[in-house]
Design an enzyme around this catalytic site. Structure first.
Site, mmCIF file in Angstrom:
data_model
loop_
_atom_site.group_PDB
_atom_site.id
_atom_site.type_symbol
_atom_site.label_atom_id
_atom_site.label_comp_id
_atom_site.label_asym_id
_atom_site.label_seq_id
_atom_site.Cartn_x
_atom_site.Cartn_y
_atom_site.Cartn_z
ATOM 1 N N ASP A 1 0.844 -1.193 0.000
ATOM 2 C CA ASP A 1 0.000 0.000 0.000
ATOM 3 C C ASP A 1 0.880 1.244 0.000
ATOM 4 O O ASP A 1 1.183 1.816 1.043
ATOM 5 C CB ASP A 1 -0.892 -0.032 1.245
ATOM 6 C CG ASP A 1 -2.053 0.930 1.103
ATOM 7 O OD1 ASP A 1 -2.241 1.491 0.010
ATOM 8 O OD2 ASP A 1 -2.781 1.118 2.097
ATOM 9 N N CYS B 1 -4.872 27.604 26.225
ATOM 10 C CA CYS B 1 -5.231 28.174 27.513
ATOM 11 C C CYS B 1 -3.904 28.542 28.172
ATOM 12 O O CYS B 1 -3.033 27.688 28.319
ATOM 13 C CB CYS B 1 -5.965 27.116 28.345
ATOM 14 S SG CYS B 1 -6.107 27.568 30.067
ATOM 15 N N CYS C 1 -4.130 25.718 35.163
ATOM 16 C CA CYS C 1 -5.353 25.053 34.678
ATOM 17 C C CYS C 1 -5.247 23.565 35.012
ATOM 18 O O CYS C 1 -4.241 22.912 34.699
ATOM 19 C CB CYS C 1 -5.464 25.275 33.164
ATOM 20 S SG CYS C 1 -6.709 24.261 32.376
#
Ligand code: IVH
Length: 697
Positions: free
Chosen positions: A139, A455, A460
């Site tokens: 493949d 963030c 956090c």
């Protein structure tokens, strides 16, 4: 391809070229001999996958040749091993016509399809039993190679089957494709060979890891990676992709002398000839079988081992073995009648994108995750798929409610290939990226250069937990019995709040808690203790500095004796290091400028986590004067790390079992070394557990 005498002769020559005392000098007379030795080792490494010398020794030989050729440019030959790496930037790939059109194969999906195909071939040929040659269906990206007068002249992509792109400079980077082969010995003047270019699973994983470290989305499968790599216009980058080539079909031969009898009568003869000429044909993977029933059993069996192969295959190709019979069966307008592809269970499936959730990682990166209608892909149930970042969502034009095509390639995490736009009905909803952290509600931030929203609140909760998970993980500090689940559990229980707590919390407190018996508590203790001695590159990686992956961490560790040395380095000094670019240098610099990070390192240092390495050749320590050897698969430690630990404590690693050996550490499936050691008095045979105990003494 090499017979025993040749192997021995090449090994002997290798020793002579490499000899420390009296290395052979290169001259215009013996230069071709050195090239032959290099070609031999390339073949062992890239084709046979069984090298006889170390990478370092190969490099020494290569450099010797390169050095000589530089001072004697008139002696450079086109097929010299040094001539793969052209420094060329390719302007454009010229279009070129294939000598013979590149047809595709008919597909089959089940036993009945194969039985039907066999019946037709038997009817056409009038035979009752046909001999087939069966091999993997690789493949990758298909390729056609042309050799003339023994030299590789051209490498062309499939294109539309009639005309493809001439990518010769890139094909020359693929080490399993010989730059020259002795076709003339077989009366062949010109030959066109077909095959497939692949990126093996391991290289693909490394490549994708690299993309992700850069904050880029990974590729869905190694096929795309191979095809994409072949189209890069800088050969030095192509060379680094470590592509491989399997050659499985000869489509055209021009002979030097038509009167010389052919030696090749079957497809299997052809594969053997290619193998003997130095090509990586599927000689070892293929099987010749009579009758379609045996073929069916073989392909079904092969499918079960699909995941154990080092490269991706998407099925098997069954070919009528006899070449005369192939001619007789001929072609339809689309494909040969003498071959058929048997496709394995699809690893693609369609599903529906139901919603998107957002996960916060250790660097604060917010990753969107698509929740999809659960669907089986290649035997695995998939219900969520990372969709990486906002740009990726836009690029792939994804909407909630879309029908999507997904792919799970081997052990690669599933990816969305595309949305099926034709199936939209207008009810689909835009995916709107959040403006605030889904865990702590802090506002999200994104730089110009990056695709990722972050963030920036380092406290956090999501980030704190993810940083600890990374710290204990297998490739970082490798604290075996810790793991993701325990980090989450201990955090929720309030036992650990930050990384240093891992070394401070009282493990005994776990007794009485479900799942923590005396044995697992003691294992956890040992694993935590052992991790303190991990080599320096592991702690560098474990800190989770942005853009610092395992490879960069290793390069960094080699440059310092002490982790605190980084504190004194400028961005410019960092940039001087191999593998460290502007972005990485800035990230390391920022990390070591941050006083909280330095406090963390000092704390870990106080707790006994190793923050330095001494560069002296041999060290003094508890293992001084003792010799060690590891054999078999270790369960807790990486072999290379275990060896570094021995060296750290002043011990020496031996390469084989002999009377000079003091300790043999045995993992699973310890074989001949263990047997040999048992026969020699004085060698202590230890388990990995015993070794870990020794480390803590
Ligand atoms: S034979 C004329 N053998 O599969 C016959 N093809 O779907 C030439 N492929 O275009 C093809 N592995 O790119 C052959 N062992 C194998 C193969 C193989 C992969 C590819 C090839 C072909 C496609 C057809």
């Amino acid at each position: 391809m090499y017979i025993k005498e040749q192997i021995l002769a090449h090994q002997q020559a290798t020793q002579e070229w490499l000899s420390e005392k009296s290395p052979v000098e290169i001259t215009s007379e013996n230069i071709e001999k050195l090239r032959d030795v290099l070609r031999f080792h390339e073949h062992r490494y890239y084709v046979e996958n069984d090298p006889l010398i170390s990478d370092y020794e190969y490099d020494m030989l290569y450099k010797k040749l390169e050095h000589f050729e530089k001072s004697n440019p008139s002696l450079i030959s086109k097929d010299s091993p040094t001539q793969r790496v052209g420094k060329g930037l390719i302007k454009d790939f010229p279009k070129t016509q294939h000598l013979v059109p590149m047809l595709s194969l008919e597909n089959s999906y089940n036993d009945e399809d194969l039985i039907d195909w066999d019946r037709k071939a038997k009817e056409m040929s009038g035979l009752e039993l046909i001999e087939y040659s069966v091999e993997p269906k690789f493949d990758g990206a298909s390729i056609s190679l042309i050799y003339e007068n023994n030299l590789l002249m051209r490498g062309v992509t499939r294109g539309d089957g009639e005309t493809g792109d001439d990518i010769t400079p890139n094909v020359r980077q693929i080490k399993s494709i010989p730059l020259s082969a002795a076709f003339s010995k077989h009366n062949i003047q010109q030959i066109e060979i077909r095959g497939e270019i692949l990126m093996n699973k391991n290289n693909f994983k490394n490549y994708n890891d690299g993309l992700m470290e850069e904050g880029l989305p990974p590729l869905a499968n190694p096929r795309n990676a191979a095809a994409g790599s072949l189209r890069i216009k800088d050969t030095t980058i192509v060379s680094k992709r470590n592509l491989e080539g399997f050659l499985y079909h000869v489509s055209f031969i021009a002979k030097q002398n038509e009167n010389i009898a052919d030696e090749v009568h079957s497809h299997s003869d052809m594969l053997k000839l290619l193998w003997e000429l130095g090509f990586r044909s599927p000689q070892k993977e293929m099987k010749v079988l009579s009758g379609i029933e045996k073929v069916i059993a073989f392909v079904n069996d092969f499918e079960k081992q699909r995941d154990d192969l080092p490269y991706e295959i998407d099925g098997m190709v069954i070919k009528v073995n006899n070449l005369e019979l192939q001619d007789k069966l001929g072609m339809t307008s689309h494909h040969p009648r003498w071959a058929i592809a048997y496709k394995f269970k699809a690893r693609q499936a369609t599903s529906k994108l139901l919603s998107v959730e957002y996960q916060v990682g250790r660097t604060g990166a917010v990753t969107p995750v698509a929740k999809i209608q659960p669907v089986q892909v290649g035997g695995v149930m998939v219900s969520s798929i990372s969709i990486h970042n906002e740009d990726y969502i836009k690029e792939k034009n994804l909407k909630i409610g879309d029908q999507i095509l997904i792919e799970r390639s081997g052990d690669v995490i599933p990816q969305i290939v595309k949305s099926l736009l034709d199936l939209r009905n207008g009810d689909e909803l835009e995916i709107i990226f959040p403006t605030h952290c889904p865990v702590c509600d802090h506002i999200l931030f994104k730089t110009e250069e990056e695709a990722v929203w972050r963030c920036t609140n380092i406290n956090c909760k999501a980030q704190v937990v993810e940083r600890m998970i990374h710290f204990v993980s297998k490739d970082a500090m490798d604290i075996k019995s810790f793991g993701e689940a325990n980090v989450r559990k201990f955090f929720e229980m309030g036992l650990i709040k930050s990384i240093p707590d891992i070394y401070e919390f009282d493990v005994e407190k776990l007794s009485g808690i479900e799942g923590f018996g005396a044995k697992s508590i003691s294992n956890l203790k040992l694993a935590i203790e052992a991790s303190k001695l991990q080599p320096l590159h592991r702690i560098i990686y474990a800190l989770g500095i942005r853009y610092v992956g395992e490879t960069t961490a290793k390069a960094l560790a080699q440059r310092v004796n002490d982790i605190f040395d980084f504190e004194k380095m400028s961005e410019d000094e960092l940039k001087q290091m191999e593998d460290v670019g502007v972005k990485v240098a800035k990230s390391i610099f920022d990390f070591f400028k941050d006083s909280e990070n330095i406090l963390l390192l000092k704390k870990l240092d106080e707790l006994g986590v190793k923050m330095r390495q001494e560069k002296q050749e041999s060290k003094e320590g508890a293992f001084s004067g003792q010799t060690f050897l590891f054999t078999g698969t270790l369960a807790k430690l990486k072999r290379s790390d275990a060896e570094s630990m021995v060296e750290e404590k002043g011990g020496k690693i031996l390469s084989g079992v002999s009377s000079k050996l003091n300790f043999l550490i045995t993992g699973e499936d310890s074989g001949s070394k263990l047997e040999k050691a048992k026969k020699i008095a004085g060698i202590k045979i230890l388990s990995e557990e015993d070794f870990l105990q020794m480390l803590t003494l």
